[in-house]
Design a protein around this motif. Structure first.
Motif, PDB file in Angstrom:
ATOM      1  N   GLU A 102       0.850  -1.195   0.000  1.00 30.32           N
ATOM      2  CA  GLU A 102       0.000   0.000   0.000  1.00 30.32           C
ATOM      3  C   GLU A 102       0.882   1.241   0.000  1.00 30.32           C
TER       4      GLU A 102
ATOM      5  N   THR B  38      -3.319   2.233  -3.919  1.00 27.41           N
ATOM      6  CA  THR B  38      -3.326   3.618  -3.454  1.00 27.41           C
ATOM      7  C   THR B  38      -4.711   3.915  -2.899  1.00 27.41           C
ATOM      8  N   CYS B  39      -4.933   5.161  -2.498  1.00 30.32           N
ATOM      9  CA  CYS B  39      -6.240   5.517  -1.938  1.00 30.32           C
ATOM     10  C   CYS B  39      -7.313   5.563  -3.015  1.00 30.32           C
TER      11      CYS B  39
ATOM     12  N   GLU C 261      -2.596  12.029  -1.384  1.00 29.13           N
ATOM     13  CA  GLU C 261      -4.023  12.251  -1.150  1.00 29.13           C
ATOM     14  C   GLU C 261      -4.424  13.693  -1.425  1.00 29.13           C
TER      15      GLU C 261
ATOM     16  N   LYS D 165       1.069   5.542   0.036  1.00 27.81           N
ATOM     17  CA  LYS D 165       0.566   6.902   0.172  1.00 27.81           C
ATOM     18  C   LYS D 165       1.692   7.828  -0.249  1.00 27.81           C
TER      19      LYS D 165
END
Length: 383
Positions: free
Chosen positions: A215, A236-237, A254, A217
């Motif tokens: 993951e 990713t988000c 983000e 960010k």
């Protein structure tokens, strides 16, 4: 030494402006010849000095010479050849003084507070956090074995790289890179990851059979170890990137308006909502997070991956996007005095280890903005 065609383009850029094709040629040359950029910008500046000197000569030198001639011609025995010599000397002195004055006027004036503040570039640093809360500081040139609370070796921090060496398959950990930092990690399967400023990567200590899932960010470059049986997935988000073995860059902060996946080698599948996008080498997936629009397009990959080689490369990039990258690397904050300043564009390449002041001087030379430094707050105004 600058090539003749680049010299011509530099001088033309000051006089008439460049065609779209000429601008493209010049931009590409600037990106590929970092070591000659300073010489190029000096040439552009000197070109303007020569023009100013010639203008000054047309207006002032004739009057100055008439005064000299009136005084000298009254002296007995004065020969015309002496007048010719003095004419050359007088003209040369006036042009030199004019050029010096013009350079002085062109040089950016820094306040005392600006001169005192030293903003240094980022460095190699990060924090490794285990699932149980244990933390390990990672820093440049620190060579050591890292052991957990039970005394088992779980990693090695050497040559500015964290190499994962053990741990439970189900255990996860995170490498967090602060603003003004970056770091490299080698995962348990041999995959190499470069993590950029203000980013974090979460991954298992050992990959279980099936999928290798991490993951992200922020931004990271991946050089994935090939495995037909175990696909590698970056979540990713907003999206997920699936590969079997390849090299690519993912930029997914983000707070940013754009998410980008740029493929250097191999092939990747980017999944966003219910759509899947297949990328080929030299292509980029770009998601506009403000309107959820997706574009797959060919790009110059070096513009998006050269940061792992210690370089910044920009091509016609608006200042509002460029400054976001500088904020993360130099750990500063930019403030635009008006919306117009955000739209000025910059093309160039520069090493990431240069002093902040050197970087902004380069931007000032090639755009119509100036930077006012107030500690860590950098104000951008039109000239």
């Amino acid at each position: 030494m600058l090539p003749e065609n680049i010299v011509q383009l530099a001088l033309k850029s000051r006089k008439k402006g460049l065609t779209a094709k000429e601008r493209e040629v010049l931009d590409q040359w600037l990106l590929e010849n970092v070591e000659l950029q300073e010489e190029f910008h000096q040439l552009v500046e000197c070109g303007s000095v020569v023009q100013a000197a010639r203008l000054f000569e047309d207006i002032q030198i004739r009057d100055a010479w008439q005064n000299v001639e009136q005084k000298l011609s009254s002296r007995p025995g004065w020969k015309k050849r002496h007048l010719t010599i003095y004419w050359s000397v007088a003209a040369t002195v006036v042009i030199m003084l004019t050029a010096g004055w013009f350079l002085f006027r062109q040089s950016p004036v820094r306040t005392e507070s600006e001169k005192v503040v030293q903003i240094t570039p980022g460095s190699l640093k990060a924090v490794w956090v285990l699932e149980g809360g244990e933390k390990y500081e990672l820093s440049e040139n620190l060579g050591r074995d890292i052991t957990n609370s039970g005394g088992a070796t779980i990693g090695k921090d050497s040559l500015n790289t964290l190499v994962i060496q053990g741990g439970n398959s189900g255990q996860r950990s995170t490498v967090r890179v602060p603003e003004g930092g970056e770091y490299r990690v080698v995962l348990s399967d041999g995959t190499k990851v470069w993590i950029n400023s203000g980013s974090e990567l979460t991954f298992p200590m050992n990959f279980e059979k099936g999928e290798r899932v991490v993951e992200l960010k922020g931004e990271a470059y991946f050089d994935v170890t090939k495995s037909k049986e175990w696909p590698f997935i970056v979540r990713t988000c907003r999206s997920s990137v699936k590969v079997l073995g390849t090299s690519f860059n993912v930029c997914s902060y983000e707070e940013d308006a754009l998410e980008q996946v740029t493929l250097e080698q191999g092939g990747v599948e980017v999944k966003h909502h219910d759509e899947t996008y297949l990328l080929h080498p030299g292509e980029q997936f770009e998601l506009d997070t403000t309107n959820e629009e997706v574009e797959v397009k060919p790009v110059n990959v070096k513009l998006y991956t050269s940061w792992i080689d210690g370089m910044f490369r920009f091509h016609n990039m608006p200042l509002d996007l460029l400054t976001v990258k500088l904020e993360r690397w130099y750990n500063v904050h930019f403030v635009f005095s008006n919306e117009v300043c955000k739209n000025y564009r910059f093309t160039g390449a520069i090493r990431k280890d240069v002093d902040f002041n050197e970087f902004i001087r380069l931007i000032e030379r090639t755009t119509n903005v100036k930077f006012i430094i107030n500690q860590k707050d950098i104000i951008i105004e039109e000239k």
